[in-house]
Structure formats: C-alpha cells, structure tokens
Design a protein around this motif. Structure first.
Motif, PDB file in Angstrom:
ATOM      1  N   MET A   1       0.836  -1.195   0.000  1.00 22.44           N
ATOM      2  CA  MET A   1       0.000   0.000   0.000  1.00 22.44           C
ATOM      3  C   MET A   1       0.877   1.254   0.000  1.00 22.44           C
ATOM      4  O   MET A   1       0.560   2.248  -0.657  1.00 22.44           O
ATOM      5  CB  MET A   1      -0.933   0.024   1.215  1.00 22.44           C
ATOM      6  CG  MET A   1      -2.042  -1.021   1.191  1.00 22.44           C
ATOM      7  SD  MET A   1      -3.089  -0.996  -0.287  1.00 22.44           S
ATOM      8  CE  MET A   1      -3.992   0.538  -0.046  1.00 22.44           C
ATOM      9  N   ALA A   2       1.988   1.211   0.708  1.00 25.09           N
ATOM     10  CA  ALA A   2       2.855   2.381   0.836  1.00 25.09           C
ATOM     11  C   ALA A   2       3.468   2.807  -0.501  1.00 25.09           C
ATOM     12  O   ALA A   2       3.882   3.952  -0.660  1.00 25.09           O
ATOM     13  CB  ALA A   2       3.962   2.110   1.849  1.00 25.09           C
TER      14      ALA A   2
ATOM     15  N   GLY B   1       1.923   3.473  -2.984  1.00 17.85           N
ATOM     16  CA  GLY B   1       1.036   4.460  -3.589  1.00 17.85           C
ATOM     17  C   GLY B   1       0.819   5.674  -2.716  1.00 17.85           C
ATOM     18  O   GLY B   1      -0.070   6.473  -2.971  1.00 17.85           O
TER      19      GLY B   1
ATOM     20  N   VAL C   1      -7.380  -4.089 -18.995  1.00 19.43           N
ATOM     21  CA  VAL C   1      -7.715  -4.937 -17.848  1.00 19.43           C
ATOM     22  C   VAL C   1      -7.624  -6.408 -18.253  1.00 19.43           C
ATOM     23  O   VAL C   1      -8.253  -7.265 -17.650  1.00 19.43           O
ATOM     24  CB  VAL C   1      -9.132  -4.613 -17.315  1.00 19.43           C
ATOM     25  CG1 VAL C   1      -9.235  -3.163 -16.870  1.00 19.43           C
ATOM     26  CG2 VAL C   1     -10.211  -4.898 -18.371  1.00 19.43           C
TER      27      VAL C   1
ATOM     28  N   PHE D   1      -0.975   3.564 -13.682  1.00 17.33           N
ATOM     29  CA  PHE D   1      -0.996   2.189 -13.185  1.00 17.33           C
ATOM     30  C   PHE D   1      -1.860   2.091 -11.928  1.00 17.33           C
ATOM     31  O   PHE D   1      -1.686   2.884 -11.000  1.00 17.33           O
ATOM     32  CB  PHE D   1       0.419   1.729 -12.823  1.00 17.33           C
ATOM     33  CG  PHE D   1       1.334   1.632 -14.014  1.00 17.33           C
ATOM     34  CD1 PHE D   1       1.505   0.426 -14.674  1.00 17.33           C
ATOM     35  CD2 PHE D   1       2.000   2.756 -14.489  1.00 17.33           C
ATOM     36  CE1 PHE D   1       2.330   0.334 -15.779  1.00 17.33           C
ATOM     37  CE2 PHE D   1       2.829   2.675 -15.599  1.00 17.33           C
ATOM     38  CZ  PHE D   1       3.000   1.464 -16.247  1.00 17.33           C
ATOM     39  N   ILE D   2      -2.766   1.129 -11.910  1.00 16.65           N
ATOM     40  CA  ILE D   2      -3.472   0.784 -10.678  1.00 16.65           C
ATOM     41  C   ILE D   2      -2.977  -0.598 -10.283  1.00 16.65           C
ATOM     42  O   ILE D   2      -3.182  -1.578 -11.009  1.00 16.65           O
ATOM     43  CB  ILE D   2      -5.000   0.801 -10.874  1.00 16.65           C
ATOM     44  CG1 ILE D   2      -5.453   2.215 -11.252  1.00 16.65           C
ATOM     45  CG2 ILE D   2      -5.710   0.338  -9.593  1.00 16.65           C
ATOM     46  CD1 ILE D   2      -6.936   2.329 -11.577  1.00 16.65           C
TER      47      ILE D   2
ATOM     48  N   THR E   1       0.849   6.377 -10.355  1.00 14.39           N
ATOM     49  CA  THR E   1       0.764   5.060  -9.730  1.00 14.39           C
ATOM     50  C   THR E   1      -0.186   5.116  -8.552  1.00 14.39           C
ATOM     51  O   THR E   1      -0.048   5.959  -7.679  1.00 14.39           O
ATOM     52  CB  THR E   1       2.145   4.633  -9.195  1.00 14.39           C
ATOM     53  OG1 THR E   1       3.100   4.773 -10.243  1.00 14.39           O
ATOM     54  CG2 THR E   1       2.120   3.186  -8.741  1.00 14.39           C
ATOM     55  N   LYS E   2      -1.152   4.219  -8.538  1.00 18.19           N
ATOM     56  CA  LYS E   2      -2.013   4.063  -7.371  1.00 18.19           C
ATOM     57  C   LYS E   2      -1.949   2.611  -6.934  1.00 18.19           C
ATOM     58  O   LYS E   2      -1.769   1.712  -7.771  1.00 18.19           O
ATOM     59  CB  LYS E   2      -3.470   4.415  -7.709  1.00 18.19           C
ATOM     60  CG  LYS E   2      -3.709   5.884  -8.030  1.00 18.19           C
ATOM     61  CD  LYS E   2      -3.554   6.781  -6.822  1.00 18.19           C
ATOM     62  CE  LYS E   2      -3.994   8.214  -7.072  1.00 18.19           C
ATOM     63  NZ  LYS E   2      -3.378   8.872  -8.223  1.00 18.19           N
ATOM     64  N   VAL E   3      -2.086   2.382  -5.627  1.00 19.88           N
ATOM     65  CA  VAL E   3      -2.129   1.025  -5.105  1.00 19.88           C
ATOM     66  C   VAL E   3      -3.456   0.841  -4.382  1.00 19.88           C
ATOM     67  O   VAL E   3      -3.869   1.709  -3.604  1.00 19.88           O
ATOM     68  CB  VAL E   3      -0.963   0.763  -4.128  1.00 19.88           C
ATOM     69  CG1 VAL E   3      -1.024  -0.675  -3.606  1.00 19.88           C
ATOM     70  CG2 VAL E   3       0.380   1.006  -4.812  1.00 19.88           C
ATOM     71  N   VAL E   4      -4.132  -0.269  -4.644  1.00 23.26           N
ATOM     72  CA  VAL E   4      -5.357  -0.584  -3.908  1.00 23.26           C
ATOM     73  C   VAL E   4      -5.159  -1.895  -3.145  1.00 23.26           C
ATOM     74  O   VAL E   4      -4.317  -2.717  -3.501  1.00 23.26           O
ATOM     75  CB  VAL E   4      -6.593  -0.671  -4.838  1.00 23.26           C
ATOM     76  CG1 VAL E   4      -6.856   0.661  -5.520  1.00 23.26           C
ATOM     77  CG2 VAL E   4      -6.439  -1.770  -5.865  1.00 23.26           C
TER      78      VAL E   4
ATOM     79  N   GLY F   1      -7.298  -7.768  -3.334  1.00 15.83           N
ATOM     80  CA  GLY F   1      -8.682  -8.158  -3.607  1.00 15.83           C
ATOM     81  C   GLY F   1      -9.537  -7.031  -4.163  1.00 15.83           C
ATOM     82  O   GLY F   1     -10.706  -7.229  -4.457  1.00 15.83           O
ATOM     83  N   LYS F   2      -8.949  -5.813  -4.305  1.00 17.09           N
ATOM     84  CA  LYS F   2      -9.730  -4.684  -4.828  1.00 17.09           C
ATOM     85  C   LYS F   2      -9.331  -4.338  -6.263  1.00 17.09           C
ATOM     86  O   LYS F   2      -9.791  -3.337  -6.826  1.00 17.09           O
ATOM     87  CB  LYS F   2      -9.557  -3.450  -3.936  1.00 17.09           C
ATOM     88  CG  LYS F   2     -10.075  -3.642  -2.511  1.00 17.09           C
ATOM     89  CD  LYS F   2     -11.570  -3.814  -2.483  1.00 17.09           C
ATOM     90  CE  LYS F   2     -12.096  -3.889  -1.045  1.00 17.09           C
ATOM     91  NZ  LYS F   2     -13.525  -4.259  -1.020  1.00 17.09           N
ATOM     92  N   ALA F   3      -8.398  -5.103  -6.826  1.00 11.78           N
ATOM     93  CA  ALA F   3      -8.065  -4.982  -8.251  1.00 11.78           C
ATOM     94  C   ALA F   3      -7.598  -6.373  -8.670  1.00 11.78           C
ATOM     95  O   ALA F   3      -7.739  -7.314  -7.891  1.00 11.78           O
ATOM     96  CB  ALA F   3      -6.986  -3.930  -8.490  1.00 11.78           C
ATOM     97  N   ASP F   4      -7.044  -6.503  -9.874  1.00  6.61           N
ATOM     98  CA  ASP F   4      -6.648  -7.833 -10.327  1.00  6.61           C
ATOM     99  C   ASP F   4      -5.227  -7.778 -10.868  1.00  6.61           C
ATOM    100  O   ASP F   4      -5.009  -7.829 -12.074  1.00  6.61           O
ATOM    101  CB  ASP F   4      -7.642  -8.317 -11.389  1.00  6.61           C
ATOM    102  CG  ASP F   4      -7.514  -9.818 -11.636  1.00  6.61           C
ATOM    103  OD1 ASP F   4      -6.836 -10.494 -10.842  1.00  6.61           O
ATOM    104  OD2 ASP F   4      -8.096 -10.308 -12.615  1.00  6.61           O
TER     105      ASP F   4
ATOM    106  N   PHE G   1      -3.968  -2.899 -13.515  1.00  7.07           N
ATOM    107  CA  PHE G   1      -4.722  -2.284 -14.602  1.00  7.07           C
ATOM    108  C   PHE G   1      -3.863  -1.119 -15.105  1.00  7.07           C
ATOM    109  O   PHE G   1      -3.223  -0.422 -14.315  1.00  7.07           O
ATOM    110  CB  PHE G   1      -6.064  -1.724 -14.123  1.00  7.07           C
ATOM    111  CG  PHE G   1      -7.003  -2.756 -13.530  1.00  7.07           C
ATOM    112  CD1 PHE G   1      -7.081  -4.045 -14.042  1.00  7.07           C
ATOM    113  CD2 PHE G   1      -7.825  -2.414 -12.467  1.00  7.07           C
ATOM    114  CE1 PHE G   1      -7.967  -4.983 -13.497  1.00  7.07           C
ATOM    115  CE2 PHE G   1      -8.715  -3.340 -11.918  1.00  7.07           C
ATOM    116  CZ  PHE G   1      -8.778  -4.628 -12.434  1.00  7.07           C
TER     117      PHE G   1
END
Lengths: 359, 359
Positions: free
Chosen positions: B25-26, B28, B81, B118-119, B152-155, B158-161, B164
């Motif tokens: 998580m950090a 992002g 995706v 980027f996610i 860049t984002k981090v989720v 289980g909240k992305a695949d 993306f």
C-alpha cells in the motif's frame, strides 16, 4: 437478404429492465449494451456540459481530433481510486476532474481537454455511475475543460472496487511562462493558498465514523483560475505544486530534492483549521503530511511575494493564503520547520503513507 | 537544528528487502517508497527507451510540457484490464502501448506521446510489474512514441486484479488528412489488413487451457506505420478502424450506423486462419466478432483500392490484406454478409460480448 427483418440496428433497444440497472460484464464488451451505456451515461452528460459536437466524437471515433492554440502543451494523467466514492465536499468524479486540471495548472498551463477512462466493477449500480459522471460534467463545465474522449472497461465482481477513473489532460502553456523546480533560487518565498489537511481528514472522518462539531469537508477544487492570475507574475513565478498525496511535506520535499535547494518553513505561519487540527490529534496524524485537493504552494521571487499574496487574497480558490517560508542557501535538499516554540525539525518524506486511497 | 542527523534525504534507502519485493500500500502513498518505485521501475525503463530528459520529468513535475509540430492533435485513451496479464504473443504492457497508438492512428495521426497510469493491487510481485513496464518501453521505442507522464495508485489486496493500466495518447494529424466515418460514400471499398481473430482466440486458448496443433498467438502490433503509408492516398483515404472489442462486425457496424451507410461484405474474401477457425468452432464463436489487436479496416475511394492494396501488400503490419466489401447505397446503417454458398445474412452488433476482459 436474410430472413431476419432489418430492424433493430439503430440501437432501438427497449428501455433497460431493472436487472439491467447494474453494470454487467456485457457493458464492456464492445456491443450494443456498451454503446447504450456510452450514449446514455457518458455522452449525454458530457455533451450537455460542453460543445455537443465534440462529445459526440467520444462514441464515433477511436480518437478525437483537436486544434490547439499553442504549440507548447502540458500533458498529465492521474488514476483515481478513492474510497469511499462519495465523501463530504466531493466525490471521485469531481476529484478526477479537479485533480488532473490542477496537475496541468502546476505547469502554468490553461487546462483544455480531458480524457476519461472508467474501470467498472460488475454489479455497480448504474445510478451511482450516473451520479459520478454528472459530477464530473459539472466540474468540467465549471473549469471550462471538455471531456473529449473516453473508454469503458468492466471487470468481474470482486476484481475492482466499484469504479476507478483515469483522466489525462492537455493544457496550453502561455508564452513567457516557465514554471519548474529548476527555476527556484535562494531567497525565493513560499506561499500556500489555504489551510491544510481538509481532504484527507474528510475522507478519514467518513472511514473512521468520526463526528466533529464542525463538519470536515474536502477542499476539492480547481486551482486553474488561481494559477491563471498568478501567471501575471511572469518570470517571477518560479514553481507551483498542488499538495495532494503526502501533503505539504511531500510537495516541498520533492521540489527541494529535485532542484537541490533548501527550504525553511515557519510553523506559526502554516494555516491549519481547528477541526482538522483536532481530528489529526485524535488519529495521531501530522497535518503537514495530510492530502489536500484544492491547495497549492507557490515559489516566487522575493520581490513578487507581496503581489502574489495580493492575488491570492482576492481569489476564492485561496481561502487563507499565507507566506510560510523561504528558500535557504544552506542544507540543499532539506526542508526545515521552525517550530512555534523556537525549535527546529527536519520535515522529511515519509517512507510510506499515513492514509491509503485518499485520491 | 533537530536532533536527527540530516542524512537520508536523497532517497538513500537501502536495497529493498525481500518483503519489499511485492507491491505494498505504501508504494502508492506519495512518500519515499513511491518515489523509489517510480525511479527504479518506471523512469529507468522509459528513460532508456526514449530521451532521458523527458522521462525524468515523469517524477519531477505534476505535468510535462511538450512542443507539438502540428496544431491539429489526435487525443485518445484506453484502460487495459486483460486477463491473463501475459498471453501468447504479448502482455498487458504491449497492449497498453499498441492499443492507444492504434487508436491515434485511426484518426490518421502520427502517435507522439503517451501517458501511463498504473493501478496496482497490493501483493503484486514487483518483478511482474518490471516485466510489464519493460515490455511497454520496448513497444514504445519500436513505435517511436515517448511515455512522458505517469501515475501510480495502489489498492488493497482483492480490490483490483494484479495491475490495470491506462494509457492516453497524443498524435499529430498531418495536413490534408481527414479520416472519419462521415467521409465514406457509396461505392467505397473496404480492405482488411490481415486475418481475423488471433488476439481473442490466443487469450481464450490460455483461459480454456486449449492446445492446438499450431500455436495461437495474439496479433498485437502497432498499425501506426501502416497508416502512415496509407496516408499517401490523401483525400481518398476515407475511414479507418482497428478491429478490437467486438471484432470486424462491431467496427463495421459502428461506422455504418454512425455515418448512415450500408455495407456489403463477401464472406469468401475475409481472411481467417485455420487454427483460429478451428478454435472458434470448438468454442462456438464467430470470428467476425472476435477481437484483434493488430488489424484494421480501411474504407477508401474505389479508384484508390488497388493502391491501398499495394501499400498493404508490401507492409509487414498487413500480413494478409484483402478487399472484403463495398459501401452500398441500399440499407443504410446495415451490414450484410454475402455467404460463401450464396446466401446473405445481416451482421449485427452483439448485445453484449463473446469474451470478457480481452483487452
């Protein structure tokens, strides 16, 4: 001809049944349902908010052809994954417009065009999507940018979190404007446009279920018009940063490291509202590191500081402007905070983050 | 000064420990870890693939300032995706470059600049991300586009695949080129650049665990150079479409509906390879609706059809060009397929899709 009668080619689908009122995998499949979604949700919102002709092109072409008045363009992108999707003072749609508009403005550019890419989770209520898109369209109309091209993908339930939005933006950089960390010199003055930490604390208060006496609302807003006025400083406008992830601390640190200058900030001059301060204390957070979505720091030549302050004071997007520090010849790459009680501490980049998914 | 020694400001972090070799998580959070990720993974790949100076700007500014040689720009965006991330003949990174480049080319534009958002899902191995970014950089270098800005984002897990990617692109539209459905007239000729269905069937063969005698590889490729040569047709080049989601059927239908013309296709002339045909039969799919990522349909004036065919025949990106049909004065908005055995059927838009998440 075929036995099938040649009807039903012009998207003559019946009104959606209730089981269609959620996003389905087929909404991302390139067929009739996707086309309907684009026309009913995206084009109708974005076309009414801007020149209809351009938004029509969102459906009709793979890309949109635009004419720019300036050969110097600013180009940027951000993805938005904020949770929750709606929060006090804003939503993911507003954020996706203002955030990218503000990034363009930080190059001194006038924001012109946005793209919008949606990643939808199967099962998302269409009404939620409509609300978000309407909010984006309103924000775009307010700023005067047009959403001219888009894309929709759908992923299976549990493979995304409702909706993620990416926007990219194009802006026109006016003649004579060159805003970059490399232009900062010792003696420059730092101004902030308003009080810190509202966006991050608004999100956190929803997530943590906190109630405060004064409502904590996000500061989510466009900075484009404020920057447009700051451009009156001409060559004395050296650098701009919006204070998003990592807050003021990250923004000033990054500038200082990138261009190898030192910064001295005066804690007493940095505006933080009472409710944000209280919420931060409760959650053990430092407002210097909390995200904003409608605040910037401007680095200007010393002789232009008064003028910059005057511009901010009469602009609605700068609700509490303040001169907060100076560029120091000493300790290049380091940001030092002079405390209210006289001590000094180094304002470093955090390793990670205080708050996930705030934008 | 503070008690802390003023070290560690210049990203002087130790080499990542093994528990850092996955996305956290950090990464992002706008802090030091995010900066390191950007510098080590993104800037290093994209800078070596293009002019170092520009890619440096990915970190240093909120947006990038560019100079365009043409006032007429093409602008487009797509999110990617695809599942799985790696497939025979390509990966999500290649797709994210070629897909957006191809959308620009479909306006007759020369692709110039890309953004990359980027996610990332928490837990994604950094090595996977590095492989994808390297693949993007190689594709960009091959096409001659520069990745100049990113995000860049981090989720949470289980909240992305996995990952993306969104890319937006800017291209320059040459003088005298006007490629749009509205320019199509009765009598025009449709050409396809190669055999259909390879991308979709390559993805499906991996998902379904199918083994065929001949390997099924995606046709994933840039169409920009082919379009550049087709621009020699000048005003006789009326419309272009790449055949992605929904395949040839969707692309031709959309053009026909948007510009209200009829199309007659000859089944016998539409190239489909033996392995794709066999795989489609096995899975009950129609190759006309299967996605491609390196094929286009060109609609040209009848007098320019031979020239268009000759250009395609000598271009590597058009491996099996064919004249497949004509624009008919009758049945506007409808696409009719003349079958090999003489019958006719209407090629309609599907309601949903045959295959989810193929791009």
């Amino acid at each position: 001809m075929s036995e099938q009668p040649p009807v039903d080619f012009q998207l003559a689908c019946p009104t959606p049944r209730s089981d269609h009122e959620r996003v389905q995998m087929a909404h991302g499949g390139g067929g009739r349902l996707m086309r309907r979604l684009i026309e009913e949700v995206f084009v109708s919102a974005f076309a009414s908010a801007s020149s209809g002709e351009r938004s029509e092109r969102m459906v009709l072409h793979d890309s949109t052809v635009l004419t720019m008045e300036s050969a110097r363009l600013a180009f940027t992108t951000d993805s938005y994954v904020v949770s929750p999707l709606f929060f006090p003072g804003g939503d993911i749609g507003k954020l996706a417009v203002y955030g990218t508009v503000n990034d363009l403005a930080m190059s001194g550019a006038r924001p012109r065009y946005l793209s919008a890419g949606f990643i939808l989770e199967e099962g998302l209520p269409l009404e939620t999507l409509r609300d978000i898109v309407r909010s984006m369209a309103e924000a775009a109309a307010e700023v005067g940018v047009e959403v001219v091209t888009g894309d929709t993908k759908v992923v299976d339930r549990g493979k995304a979190d409702g909706v993620f939005i990416n926007t990219a933006g194009i802006g026109a950089v006016p003649e004579g404007i060159d805003v970059a960390p490399g232009r900062v010199v010792a003696g420059d003055v730092l101004l902030v446009s308003g009080d810190l930490g509202r966006h991050g604390m608004a999100i956190m208060s929803v997530r943590e279920g906190l109630q405060f006496e004064a409502a904590l609302e996000s500061d989510c807003a466009s900075l484009a018009s404020l920057v447009d006025e700051l451009c009156a400083l001409g060559a004395d406008l050296h650098c701009l940063r919006d204070l998003t992830r990592g807050g003021l601390a990250a923004a000033v640190n990054e500038m200082a490291v990138d261009a190898n200058f030192g910064v001295e900030l005066n804690e007493a001059d940095i505006p933080v509202s009472e409710p944000v301060s209280a919420a931060c204390e409760l959650l053990g957070l430092d407002p210097l590191y909390v995200a904003n979505e409608g605040r910037l720091v401007a680095v200007v030549a010393r002789r232009a500081a008064e003028q910059a302050m005057a511009i901010m004071q009469r602009h609605a997007a700068a609700p509490q402007p303040a001169i907060i520090g100076t560029v120091a010849p000493a300790h290049p790459g380091t940001v030092v905070l002079k405390g209210i009680l006289g001590g000094e501490r180094i304002v470093d980049l955090l390793s990670g983050e205080q708050m996930p998914r705030i934008c």
